[in-house]
Design a protein around this motif. Structure first.
Motif, PDB file in Angstrom:
ATOM      1  N   ASN A 124       0.901  -1.374   0.131  1.00 18.55           N
ATOM      2  CA  ASN A 124       0.008  -0.025  -0.054  1.00 18.55           C
ATOM      3  C   ASN A 124       0.721   1.354  -0.064  1.00 18.55           C
ATOM      4  O   ASN A 124       0.664   2.189  -0.890  1.00 18.55           O
ATOM      5  CB  ASN A 124      -0.869  -0.012   1.205  1.00 18.55           C
ATOM      6  CG  ASN A 124      -2.143   0.530   0.955  1.00 18.55           C
ATOM      7  OD1 ASN A 124      -2.507   1.119  -0.059  1.00 18.55           O
ATOM      8  ND2 ASN A 124      -3.045   0.322   1.968  1.00 18.55           N
ATOM      9  N   GLU A 125       1.945   1.354   0.860  1.00 12.89           N
ATOM     10  CA  GLU A 125       2.802   2.251   1.007  1.00 12.89           C
ATOM     11  C   GLU A 125       3.535   2.653  -0.478  1.00 12.89           C
ATOM     12  O   GLU A 125       3.631   3.735  -0.727  1.00 12.89           O
ATOM     13  CB  GLU A 125       3.964   2.012   2.162  1.00 12.89           C
ATOM     14  CG  GLU A 125       3.269   2.368   3.295  1.00 12.89           C
ATOM     15  CD  GLU A 125       4.033   2.193   4.446  1.00 12.89           C
ATOM     16  OE1 GLU A 125       4.548   2.958   5.183  1.00 12.89           O
ATOM     17  OE2 GLU A 125       4.765   0.994   4.393  1.00 12.89           O
ATOM     18  N   LEU A 127       2.469   1.999  -3.372  1.00  9.18           N
ATOM     19  CA  LEU A 127       1.395   2.613  -4.042  1.00  9.18           C
ATOM     20  C   LEU A 127       1.257   4.289  -3.978  1.00  9.18           C
ATOM     21  O   LEU A 127       1.356   4.931  -4.889  1.00  9.18           O
ATOM     22  CB  LEU A 127      -0.059   1.923  -3.978  1.00  9.18           C
ATOM     23  CG  LEU A 127      -0.461   0.631  -4.583  1.00  9.18           C
ATOM     24  CD1 LEU A 127      -1.740   0.311  -4.359  1.00  9.18           C
ATOM     25  CD2 LEU A 127      -0.233   1.090  -6.121  1.00  9.18           C
ATOM     26  N   ILE A 128       1.110   4.444  -2.765  1.00  9.81           N
ATOM     27  CA  ILE A 128       1.244   5.890  -2.225  1.00  9.81           C
ATOM     28  C   ILE A 128       2.382   6.662  -2.683  1.00  9.81           C
ATOM     29  O   ILE A 128       2.463   7.819  -3.516  1.00  9.81           O
ATOM     30  CB  ILE A 128       1.057   5.957  -0.788  1.00  9.81           C
ATOM     31  CG1 ILE A 128      -0.196   5.334  -0.292  1.00  9.81           C
ATOM     32  CG2 ILE A 128       1.196   7.580  -0.252  1.00  9.81           C
ATOM     33  CD1 ILE A 128      -0.470   5.252   1.080  1.00  9.81           C
ATOM     34  N   LEU A 129       3.512   6.184  -2.476  1.00 10.29           N
ATOM     35  CA  LEU A 129       5.063   6.670  -2.963  1.00 10.29           C
ATOM     36  C   LEU A 129       5.050   6.767  -4.378  1.00 10.29           C
ATOM     37  O   LEU A 129       5.483   7.986  -5.101  1.00 10.29           O
ATOM     38  CB  LEU A 129       6.206   5.929  -2.388  1.00 10.29           C
ATOM     39  CG  LEU A 129       6.244   5.882  -0.877  1.00 10.29           C
ATOM     40  CD1 LEU A 129       7.339   5.164  -0.351  1.00 10.29           C
ATOM     41  CD2 LEU A 129       6.232   7.335  -0.298  1.00 10.29           C
ATOM     42  N   SER A 131       2.357   7.399  -6.436  1.00 12.80           N
ATOM     43  CA  SER A 131       1.594   8.510  -6.822  1.00 12.80           C
ATOM     44  C   SER A 131       2.105   9.818  -6.279  1.00 12.80           C
ATOM     45  O   SER A 131       1.999  10.851  -7.101  1.00 12.80           O
ATOM     46  CB  SER A 131       0.189   8.176  -6.629  1.00 12.80           C
ATOM     47  OG  SER A 131       0.177   8.182  -5.233  1.00 12.80           O
ATOM     48  N   ILE A 132       2.952   9.821  -5.500  1.00 15.22           N
ATOM     49  CA  ILE A 132       3.291  11.238  -4.861  1.00 15.22           C
ATOM     50  C   ILE A 132       4.544  11.311  -5.897  1.00 15.22           C
ATOM     51  O   ILE A 132       4.927  12.589  -6.080  1.00 15.22           O
ATOM     52  CB  ILE A 132       4.184  10.833  -3.486  1.00 15.22           C
ATOM     53  CG1 ILE A 132       3.098  10.748  -2.328  1.00 15.22           C
ATOM     54  CG2 ILE A 132       4.978  12.036  -2.977  1.00 15.22           C
ATOM     55  CD1 ILE A 132       3.636  10.546  -0.850  1.00 15.22           C
TER      56      ILE A 132
ATOM     57  N   SER B  44       7.400  17.567   0.504  1.00 15.44           N
ATOM     58  CA  SER B  44       6.894  16.091   0.097  1.00 15.44           C
ATOM     59  C   SER B  44       8.269  15.456  -0.446  1.00 15.44           C
ATOM     60  O   SER B  44       8.221  14.038  -0.158  1.00 15.44           O
ATOM     61  CB  SER B  44       5.871  16.224  -0.797  1.00 15.44           C
ATOM     62  OG  SER B  44       5.791  17.215  -1.752  1.00 15.44           O
TER      63      SER B  44
END
Lengths: 235, 148
Positions: A124-125, A127-129, A131-132, B44
């Protein structure tokens, strides 16, 4: 010279492929007496060291196990293994789930052996990274002082380097490597080739969806191995 | 080799100072919006790097490159952020940024009783701007193309 991991991000910022080649495992086990020198913070992933680096245990490390028992999030349950090992304990067994931080603040539980480690990224992380990174890439080209700039191609820190290659079709290939690793661009171009050969030509693959093609993973692994050994991703 | 521009951010995210020597592309937003975007962007990038790193970081994020510029980043332990955009041929200039902080910023802003460390550095801090310009134009990475 090491390649740590390799990612593919699709046109809309979704992670469609991730491969971990060699991620160093950072784990340390030590026995402590009361009181502990660490200040902990509760997070989603469990108790994290917030202050008090010592003996290689750094800020940001989480508690993985206490006295050999695995920690689940912020809680630890001693009943599970002891009831298997020792039949006598079964009768006393009640709810033995403890909050990790509360357990460690109780002096009667000492001495205690704690295993610390750097938390690993879960799916999950990642995936988040991904898109970041996708948005970081776009902002980097917006904030450019020079005309016709692309997004981030190479991001450097003191511990690792992140190289990104964006194909004309908008797919991003990322490689996380050691700072001294050279020729990463060649690896990324090679993986684009492999992507077009093994992922896109697969009749069961629909575009922009996660790649579950074993041949792609295998050939990417070969390319990385060959880069590490010979300095070129082509065998 | 070219030096484009410099941003200095306070740890609360406010842009204390901005100076450009050469800038061919302006953003479509106002300058204030651009500062906010830059600050949020750096924030970020920092947290991204922190989470992605396979090992424990010391200095953290240092720089990134695109096809035509390189963003160099230096953060002091007090949270001041220095962002210097240069062209791609520049190697690691962390020591230059540190020097900029310790010799120019500390000497002409921090040691100036009329200038609070939280204030935006405006144009009446002439001596700071003068010394900064002198410092940057004496750098080996600051070339003729920049001066024209």
């Amino acid at each position: 010279m090491v390649v740590h991991s390799f990612y593919v991000i699709n046109r809309s910022g979704g992670l469609i492929f991730s491969y971990e080649h060699s991620i160093p495992k950072i784990e340390l086990e030590k026995t402590f007496s009361y009181p502990l020198d660490f200040v902990f913070k509760r997070t989603q992933k469990g108790a994290v060291v917030e202050f008090g680096q010592r003996d290689g245990i750094k800020v940001g490390h989480t508690i993985l196990s206490i006295n050999g028992t695995q920690v689940r999030g912020n809680y630890i349950d001693f009943s599970a293994p002891s009831s298997i090992n020792n039949d006598d304990d079964q009768q006393i067994s009640t709810s033995t789930s403890h909050d990790v931080i509360e357990y460690l603040s109780d002096s009667t539980n000492y001495p205690v052996t704690i295993k610390f480690g750097r938390p690993r990224l879960n799916g999950n992380e990642k995936l988040i990274l991904a898109s970041i990174f996708h948005s970081m890439y776009a902002i980097a080209c917006q904030l450019s002082p020079e005309l016709n700039s692309t997004g981030i191609r190479e991001l450097e820190t003191d511990q690792f380097k992140l190289n990104c290659f964006q194909s004309i079709t908008g797919i991003k290939f990322l490689a996380l490597t050691d700072i001294r690793q050279g020729n990463v661009d060649a690896l990324l171009k090679r993986s684009y080739e492999l992507y077009s050969d093994y992922a896109l030509k697969n009749p069961f693959y629909s575009i922009d969806q996660p790649i579950w093609c074993p041949l792609f993973q295998e050939t990417v692994k070969q390319a990385i191995d060959s880069l590490e050994k010979t300095g070129s991703p082509y065998t | 080799m070219v030096v484009y521009n410099l941003y200095i951010f306070h740890r609360n995210g406010q842009c204390l100072f901005y100076r450009e020597w050469l800038r061919r592309k302006q953003t479509k937003m106002t300058q204030e919006e651009e500062f906010k975007l830059m600050n949020g962007f750096i924030y970020s990038v920092k947290s991204f790097v922190q989470r992605l790193s396979p090992t424990d970081l010391k200095d953290g994020f240092l720089s990134f490159k695109t096809n035509c510029y390189k963003l160099n980043y230096y953060e002091t332990p007090t949270g001041l952020k220095f962002i210097l955009n240069t062209d791609n041929n520049v190697s690691n200039i962390r020591d230059i940024l540190h020097q900029l902080y310790s010799t120019i910023f500390v000497n002409y802003i921090v040691k100036n009783p009329r200038c609070s460390a939280l204030d935006i550095i405006n144009n009446d801090q002439e001596i700071f701007i003068e010394k900064l310009d002198e410092f940057i134009s004496n750098l080996s990475i600051f070339s003729q193309t920049n001066k024209t």
